[in-house]
Design a protein around this motif. Structure first.
Motif, PDB file in Angstrom:
ATOM      1  N   VAL A  11      -2.636  18.108  -0.505  1.00  0.00           N
ATOM      2  CA  VAL A  11      -2.452  17.474  -1.806  1.00  0.00           C
ATOM      3  C   VAL A  11      -0.968  17.529  -2.130  1.00  0.00           C
ATOM      4  O   VAL A  11      -0.308  18.538  -1.898  1.00  0.00           O
ATOM      5  CB  VAL A  11      -3.258  18.214  -2.905  1.00  0.00           C
ATOM      6  N   VAL A  12      -0.440  16.443  -2.646  1.00  0.00           N
ATOM      7  CA  VAL A  12       0.972  16.369  -2.996  1.00  0.00           C
ATOM      8  C   VAL A  12       1.080  16.248  -4.506  1.00  0.00           C
ATOM      9  O   VAL A  12       0.405  15.425  -5.118  1.00  0.00           O
ATOM     10  CB  VAL A  12       1.642  15.160  -2.309  1.00  0.00           C
ATOM     11  N   THR A  13       1.935  17.056  -5.093  1.00  0.00           N
ATOM     12  CA  THR A  13       2.131  16.981  -6.539  1.00  0.00           C
ATOM     13  C   THR A  13       3.125  15.872  -6.872  1.00  0.00           C
ATOM     14  O   THR A  13       3.865  15.402  -6.009  1.00  0.00           O
ATOM     15  CB  THR A  13       2.661  18.312  -7.084  1.00  0.00           C
ATOM     16  N   GLY A  14       3.139  15.473  -8.119  1.00  0.00           N
ATOM     17  CA  GLY A  14       4.064  14.430  -8.568  1.00  0.00           C
ATOM     18  C   GLY A  14       5.514  14.834  -8.361  1.00  0.00           C
ATOM     19  O   GLY A  14       6.350  14.016  -7.994  1.00  0.00           O
ATOM     20  N   LYS A  15       5.814  16.096  -8.567  1.00  0.00           N
ATOM     21  CA  LYS A  15       7.176  16.592  -8.379  1.00  0.00           C
ATOM     22  C   LYS A  15       7.600  16.440  -6.921  1.00  0.00           C
ATOM     23  O   LYS A  15       8.729  16.043  -6.634  1.00  0.00           O
ATOM     24  CB  LYS A  15       7.241  18.062  -8.801  1.00  0.00           C
ATOM     25  N   GLN A  16       6.679  16.732  -5.997  1.00  0.00           N
ATOM     26  CA  GLN A  16       6.984  16.586  -4.570  1.00  0.00           C
ATOM     27  C   GLN A  16       7.215  15.118  -4.205  1.00  0.00           C
ATOM     28  O   GLN A  16       8.089  14.811  -3.393  1.00  0.00           O
ATOM     29  CB  GLN A  16       5.857  17.168  -3.727  1.00  0.00           C
ATOM     30  N   VAL A  17       6.452  14.218  -4.803  1.00  0.00           N
ATOM     31  CA  VAL A  17       6.621  12.786  -4.541  1.00  0.00           C
ATOM     32  C   VAL A  17       7.999  12.333  -4.995  1.00  0.00           C
ATOM     33  O   VAL A  17       8.708  11.621  -4.273  1.00  0.00           O
ATOM     34  CB  VAL A  17       5.516  11.961  -5.238  1.00  0.00           C
ATOM     35  N   ILE A  18       8.412  12.764  -6.185  1.00  0.00           N
ATOM     36  CA  ILE A  18       9.723  12.390  -6.713  1.00  0.00           C
ATOM     37  C   ILE A  18      10.832  12.947  -5.832  1.00  0.00           C
ATOM     38  O   ILE A  18      11.807  12.248  -5.525  1.00  0.00           O
ATOM     39  CB  ILE A  18       9.870  12.864  -8.174  1.00  0.00           C
ATOM     40  N   GLU A  19      10.696  14.187  -5.384  1.00  0.00           N
ATOM     41  CA  GLU A  19      11.702  14.790  -4.509  1.00  0.00           C
ATOM     42  C   GLU A  19      11.799  14.021  -3.198  1.00  0.00           C
ATOM     43  O   GLU A  19      12.899  13.792  -2.696  1.00  0.00           O
ATOM     44  CB  GLU A  19      11.362  16.251  -4.238  1.00  0.00           C
ATOM     45  N   ARG A  20      10.668  13.612  -2.644  1.00  0.00           N
ATOM     46  CA  ARG A  20      10.683  12.835  -1.396  1.00  0.00           C
ATOM     47  C   ARG A  20      11.360  11.492  -1.599  1.00  0.00           C
ATOM     48  O   ARG A  20      12.104  11.027  -0.735  1.00  0.00           O
ATOM     49  CB  ARG A  20       9.257  12.622  -0.887  1.00  0.00           C
ATOM     50  N   GLN A  21      11.097  10.841  -2.741  1.00  0.00           N
ATOM     51  CA  GLN A  21      11.714   9.545  -3.020  1.00  0.00           C
ATOM     52  C   GLN A  21      13.222   9.687  -3.158  1.00  0.00           C
ATOM     53  O   GLN A  21      13.981   8.851  -2.650  1.00  0.00           O
ATOM     54  CB  GLN A  21      11.128   8.936  -4.291  1.00  0.00           C
ATOM     55  N   LYS A  22      13.670  10.731  -3.844  1.00  0.00           N
ATOM     56  CA  LYS A  22      15.103  10.962  -3.995  1.00  0.00           C
ATOM     57  C   LYS A  22      15.761  11.241  -2.650  1.00  0.00           C
ATOM     58  O   LYS A  22      16.846  10.732  -2.363  1.00  0.00           O
ATOM     59  CB  LYS A  22      15.363  12.126  -4.956  1.00  0.00           C
ATOM     60  N   ALA A  23      15.108  12.038  -1.810  1.00  0.00           N
ATOM     61  CA  ALA A  23      15.646  12.353  -0.488  1.00  0.00           C
ATOM     62  C   ALA A  23      15.724  11.097   0.376  1.00  0.00           C
ATOM     63  O   ALA A  23      16.717  10.889   1.089  1.00  0.00           O
ATOM     64  CB  ALA A  23      14.794  13.413   0.190  1.00  0.00           C
ATOM     65  N   LYS A  24      14.715  10.251   0.282  1.00  0.00           N
ATOM     66  CA  LYS A  24      14.711   9.018   1.075  1.00  0.00           C
ATOM     67  C   LYS A  24      15.807   8.073   0.590  1.00  0.00           C
ATOM     68  O   LYS A  24      16.503   7.453   1.405  1.00  0.00           O
ATOM     69  CB  LYS A  24      13.354   8.336   0.986  1.00  0.00           C
ATOM     70  N   ALA A  25      16.000   7.962  -0.726  1.00  0.00           N
ATOM     71  CA  ALA A  25      17.052   7.108  -1.272  1.00  0.00           C
ATOM     72  C   ALA A  25      18.426   7.616  -0.841  1.00  0.00           C
ATOM     73  O   ALA A  25      19.302   6.823  -0.474  1.00  0.00           O
ATOM     74  CB  ALA A  25      16.957   7.057  -2.798  1.00  0.00           C
ATOM     75  N   LYS A  26      18.609   8.934  -0.862  1.00  0.00           N
ATOM     76  CA  LYS A  26      19.878   9.518  -0.437  1.00  0.00           C
ATOM     77  C   LYS A  26      20.128   9.242   1.041  1.00  0.00           C
ATOM     78  O   LYS A  26      21.251   8.904   1.446  1.00  0.00           O
ATOM     79  CB  LYS A  26      19.861  11.023  -0.699  1.00  0.00           C
ATOM     80  N   GLN A  27      19.088   9.345   1.860  1.00  0.00           N
ATOM     81  CA  GLN A  27      19.212   9.096   3.288  1.00  0.00           C
ATOM     82  C   GLN A  27      19.561   7.624   3.548  1.00  0.00           C
ATOM     83  O   GLN A  27      20.417   7.325   4.389  1.00  0.00           O
ATOM     84  CB  GLN A  27      17.905   9.450   3.984  1.00  0.00           C
ATOM     85  N   LEU A  28      18.934   6.695   2.823  1.00  0.00           N
ATOM     86  CA  LEU A  28      19.233   5.274   2.990  1.00  0.00           C
ATOM     87  C   LEU A  28      20.657   4.956   2.561  1.00  0.00           C
ATOM     88  O   LEU A  28      21.344   4.154   3.197  1.00  0.00           O
ATOM     89  CB  LEU A  28      18.235   4.431   2.190  1.00  0.00           C
ATOM     90  N   GLU A  29      21.122   5.598   1.495  1.00  0.00           N
ATOM     91  CA  GLU A  29      22.492   5.405   1.027  1.00  0.00           C
ATOM     92  C   GLU A  29      23.490   5.903   2.077  1.00  0.00           C
ATOM     93  O   GLU A  29      24.491   5.240   2.370  1.00  0.00           O
ATOM     94  CB  GLU A  29      22.700   6.151  -0.295  1.00  0.00           C
ATOM     95  N   GLU A  30      23.206   7.054   2.642  1.00  0.00           N
ATOM     96  CA  GLU A  30      24.069   7.615   3.679  1.00  0.00           C
ATOM     97  C   GLU A  30      24.087   6.714   4.917  1.00  0.00           C
ATOM     98  O   GLU A  30      25.136   6.488   5.525  1.00  0.00           O
ATOM     99  CB  GLU A  30      23.576   9.010   4.054  1.00  0.00           C
ATOM    100  N   PHE A  31      22.938   6.172   5.276  1.00  0.00           N
ATOM    101  CA  PHE A  31      22.853   5.266   6.417  1.00  0.00           C
ATOM    102  C   PHE A  31      23.671   4.002   6.157  1.00  0.00           C
ATOM    103  O   PHE A  31      24.379   3.523   7.050  1.00  0.00           O
ATOM    104  CB  PHE A  31      21.394   4.903   6.695  1.00  0.00           C
ATOM    105  N   ALA A  32      23.589   3.467   4.936  1.00  0.00           N
ATOM    106  CA  ALA A  32      24.347   2.263   4.595  1.00  0.00           C
ATOM    107  C   ALA A  32      25.847   2.529   4.692  1.00  0.00           C
ATOM    108  O   ALA A  32      26.612   1.685   5.187  1.00  0.00           O
ATOM    109  CB  ALA A  32      23.976   1.785   3.191  1.00  0.00           C
TER     110      ALA A  32
END
Length: 56
Positions: free
Chosen positions: A20-41
């Motif tokens: 089970v994933v909590t809402g806080k974990q989902v938000i943290e994953r989204q932020k990490a993914k956005a940061k990774q995409l920004e770094e890749f760009a």
């Protein structure tokens, strides 16, 4: 034949096994993914700017 139902797992046990994933974990994953995409760009932009044709 008697059907025995398994007891439902508790929320704590589901969280412990990451089923089970909590809402806080989902938000943290989204932020990490956005940061990774920004770094890749930024890396792609850097590579395009510094791309030099190699002489044969």
């Amino acid at each position: 034949m008697i059907a025995t139902n398994k007891p439902k797992p508790s929320l704590e046990s589901l969280l412990a096994t990451c089923q089970v994933v909590t809402g806080k974990q989902v938000i943290e994953r989204q932020k990490a993914k956005a940061k990774q995409l920004e770094e890749f760009a930024r890396a792609m932009e850097f590579e395009q700017q510094n791309n030099r044709v190699k002489a044969k």
